[in-house]
Design a protein around this motif. Structure first.
Motif, PDB file in Angstrom:
ATOM      1  N   GLU A  96       3.839  10.913  -5.804  1.00 19.68           N
ATOM      2  CA  GLU A  96       4.838  11.424  -6.743  1.00 19.68           C
ATOM      3  C   GLU A  96       4.172  11.945  -8.023  1.00 19.68           C
ATOM      4  OE1 GLU A  96       8.696   9.768  -9.161  1.00 19.68           O
ATOM      5  OE2 GLU A  96       8.286   8.942  -7.175  1.00 19.68           O
ATOM      6  N   ALA A  97       3.194  11.202  -8.530  1.00 25.53           N
ATOM      7  CA  ALA A  97       2.505  11.616  -9.755  1.00 25.53           C
ATOM      8  C   ALA A  97       1.683  12.884  -9.547  1.00 25.53           C
ATOM      9  CB  ALA A  97       1.603  10.487 -10.252  1.00 25.53           C
ATOM     10  N   SER A  98       1.227  13.116  -8.313  1.00 23.92           N
ATOM     11  CA  SER A  98       0.376  14.283  -8.041  1.00 23.92           C
ATOM     12  C   SER A  98       1.157  15.596  -8.026  1.00 23.92           C
ATOM     13  CB  SER A  98      -0.341  14.117  -6.696  1.00 23.92           C
ATOM     14  OG  SER A  98       0.555  14.329  -5.613  1.00 23.92           O
ATOM     15  N   GLY A  99       2.453  15.506  -7.714  1.00 22.98           N
ATOM     16  CA  GLY A  99       3.252  16.719  -7.596  1.00 22.98           C
ATOM     17  C   GLY A  99       3.159  17.374  -6.222  1.00 22.98           C
ATOM     18  N   TYR A 100       2.391  16.787  -5.309  1.00 23.33           N
ATOM     19  CA  TYR A 100       2.257  17.319  -3.954  1.00 23.33           C
ATOM     20  C   TYR A 100       3.193  16.569  -3.016  1.00 23.33           C
ATOM     21  CZ  TYR A 100      -2.172  19.183  -5.705  1.00 23.33           C
ATOM     22  OH  TYR A 100      -3.125  19.835  -6.424  1.00 23.33           O
ATOM     23  N   ASN A 101       3.471  17.188  -1.865  1.00 27.22           N
ATOM     24  CA  ASN A 101       4.171  16.441  -0.825  1.00 27.22           C
ATOM     25  C   ASN A 101       3.139  15.556  -0.126  1.00 27.22           C
ATOM     26  OD1 ASN A 101       2.839  17.944   1.230  1.00 27.22           O
ATOM     27  ND2 ASN A 101       4.470  19.462   1.251  1.00 27.22           N
ATOM     28  N   LYS A 102       3.598  14.677   0.748  1.00 29.63           N
ATOM     29  CA  LYS A 102       2.676  13.731   1.398  1.00 29.63           C
ATOM     30  C   LYS A 102       1.559  14.439   2.163  1.00 29.63           C
ATOM     31  CE  LYS A 102       5.750   9.802   2.002  1.00 29.63           C
ATOM     32  NZ  LYS A 102       6.460   8.938   2.934  1.00 29.63           N
ATOM     33  N   ILE A 105       0.840  -1.197   0.000  1.00 34.96           N
ATOM     34  CA  ILE A 105       0.000   0.000   0.000  1.00 34.96           C
ATOM     35  C   ILE A 105       0.877   1.250   0.000  1.00 34.96           C
ATOM     36  CG2 ILE A 105      -1.637   1.341   1.373  1.00 34.96           C
ATOM     37  CD1 ILE A 105      -2.950  -1.318   2.156  1.00 34.96           C
ATOM     38  N   ALA A 106       1.952   1.217   0.787  1.00 33.07           N
ATOM     39  CA  ALA A 106       2.864   2.371   0.832  1.00 33.07           C
ATOM     40  C   ALA A 106       3.450   2.640  -0.552  1.00 33.07           C
ATOM     41  CB  ALA A 106       3.975   2.123   1.857  1.00 33.07           C
ATOM     42  N   ASP A 107       3.829   1.593  -1.271  1.00 37.52           N
ATOM     43  CA  ASP A 107       4.370   1.768  -2.621  1.00 37.52           C
ATOM     44  C   ASP A 107       3.339   2.413  -3.546  1.00 37.52           C
ATOM     45  OD1 ASP A 107       6.813   0.682  -1.926  1.00 37.52           O
ATOM     46  OD2 ASP A 107       6.360  -1.307  -2.726  1.00 37.52           O
ATOM     47  N   LYS A 108       2.103   1.921  -3.479  1.00 33.83           N
ATOM     48  CA  LYS A 108       1.040   2.481  -4.328  1.00 33.83           C
ATOM     49  C   LYS A 108       0.799   3.946  -3.987  1.00 33.83           C
ATOM     50  CE  LYS A 108      -1.252  -1.914  -5.037  1.00 33.83           C
ATOM     51  NZ  LYS A 108      -2.370  -2.780  -4.701  1.00 33.83           N
ATOM     52  N   TRP A 109       0.731   4.254  -2.694  1.00 28.42           N
ATOM     53  CA  TRP A 109       0.506   5.645  -2.272  1.00 28.42           C
ATOM     54  C   TRP A 109       1.659   6.532  -2.706  1.00 28.42           C
ATOM     55  CZ3 TRP A 109      -1.748   5.379   3.370  1.00 28.42           C
ATOM     56  CH2 TRP A 109      -3.056   4.891   3.312  1.00 28.42           C
ATOM     57  N   ASN A 110       2.884   6.047  -2.535  1.00 28.43           N
ATOM     58  CA  ASN A 110       4.051   6.844  -2.918  1.00 28.43           C
ATOM     59  C   ASN A 110       4.047   7.141  -4.417  1.00 28.43           C
ATOM     60  OD1 ASN A 110       5.224   7.312  -0.408  1.00 28.43           O
ATOM     61  ND2 ASN A 110       6.263   5.328  -0.429  1.00 28.43           N
ATOM     62  N   GLN A 111       3.623   6.169  -5.230  1.00 27.07           N
ATOM     63  CA  GLN A 111       3.525   6.402  -6.673  1.00 27.07           C
ATOM     64  C   GLN A 111       2.487   7.488  -6.967  1.00 27.07           C
ATOM     65  OE1 GLN A 111       2.677   2.586  -8.446  1.00 27.07           O
ATOM     66  NE2 GLN A 111       4.650   1.725  -7.839  1.00 27.07           N
ATOM     67  N   LYS A 112       1.346   7.409  -6.288  1.00 27.69           N
ATOM     68  CA  LYS A 112       0.300   8.419  -6.499  1.00 27.69           C
ATOM     69  C   LYS A 112       0.751   9.792  -6.013  1.00 27.69           C
ATOM     70  CE  LYS A 112      -3.682   5.391  -6.524  1.00 27.69           C
ATOM     71  NZ  LYS A 112      -5.094   5.310  -6.219  1.00 27.69           N
ATOM     72  N   GLU A 141       0.236  17.449   1.800  1.00 24.72           N
ATOM     73  CA  GLU A 141      -0.742  18.099   0.923  1.00 24.72           C
ATOM     74  C   GLU A 141      -1.576  17.064   0.175  1.00 24.72           C
ATOM     75  OE1 GLU A 141      -2.987  21.136  -0.679  1.00 24.72           O
ATOM     76  OE2 GLU A 141      -1.595  21.137   1.018  1.00 24.72           O
ATOM     77  N   PHE A 142      -0.939  15.992  -0.260  1.00 29.26           N
ATOM     78  CA  PHE A 142      -1.661  14.932  -0.965  1.00 29.26           C
ATOM     79  C   PHE A 142      -2.785  14.376  -0.091  1.00 29.26           C
ATOM     80  CE2 PHE A 142      -2.381  10.462  -1.874  1.00 29.26           C
ATOM     81  CZ  PHE A 142      -2.627  10.479  -3.243  1.00 29.26           C
ATOM     82  N   PHE A 143      -2.457  14.030   1.162  1.00 28.03           N
ATOM     83  CA  PHE A 143      -3.481  13.442   2.032  1.00 28.03           C
ATOM     84  C   PHE A 143      -4.513  14.479   2.475  1.00 28.03           C
ATOM     85  CE2 PHE A 143      -0.273  10.060   2.412  1.00 28.03           C
ATOM     86  CZ  PHE A 143      -1.073   9.011   2.015  1.00 28.03           C
ATOM     87  N   ARG A 144      -4.094  15.732   2.663  1.00 28.73           N
ATOM     88  CA  ARG A 144      -5.073  16.787   2.962  1.00 28.73           C
ATOM     89  C   ARG A 144      -6.110  16.856   1.852  1.00 28.73           C
ATOM     90  NH1 ARG A 144      -0.943  20.205   3.555  1.00 28.73           N
ATOM     91  NH2 ARG A 144      -0.088  20.001   5.604  1.00 28.73           N
TER      92      ARG A 144
END
Length: 129
Positions: A44-50, A35-42, A52-55
């Motif tokens: 990275e693709a989003s351009g946000y830091n962790k 799951i961590a790998d999948k989230w990290n890929q998403k 901001e991505f989860f916010r």
């Protein structure tokens, strides 16, 4: 014990981290490496830091919260317990195989059968949801 100390003990488990402009609350939890790998890929693709991505994922989330009936909750609970039992059986089978008490062929057959049972239980749990 004062009323303030009682209410503090019931607060959600979150760490308070102070910053220059005020306080922020840190939420932390564990996930599997997959799951961590999948989230990290998403992330990275989003351009946000962790953060901001989860916010954004939580604030913009379109997920609907569904309240399950008591019967559905009980069914899901028991199906999860059955899944745990399957995992225990699989561990015992692998140990027996390593100890030379169970042939490789029997191990494969048993694990295949447990996998099919697990899939059936997962389908039942999905229906209960």
């Amino acid at each position: 014990m004062t009323a303030d100390s009682k209410s503090k003990k019931r607060a959600p488990k979150a760490k308070l981290a102070t910053t220059e402009g005020g306080g922020t609350v840190v939420f932390s939890f564990r996930v599997s490496p997959d799951i961590a790998d999948k989230w990290n890929q998403k992330i990275e693709a989003s351009g946000y830091n962790k953060s901001e991505f989860f916010r954004r994922a939580v604030i913009d989330n379109k997920t609907q919260v569904v309240e399950y009936s008591n019967h559905a909750q009980q069914a899901i609970y028991h199906l999860a317990k059955i899944g745990n039992n399957f995992n225990q059986v699989a561990r015992i089978l692998h140990t027996a195989n390593l100890d030379g008490k169970l042939s490789e062929e029997m191990l494969e057959r048993a694990v295949d059968y447990l996998s099919r049972l697990t899939e059936s239980v997962e389908r039942l749990a999905d229906r209960a949801r």
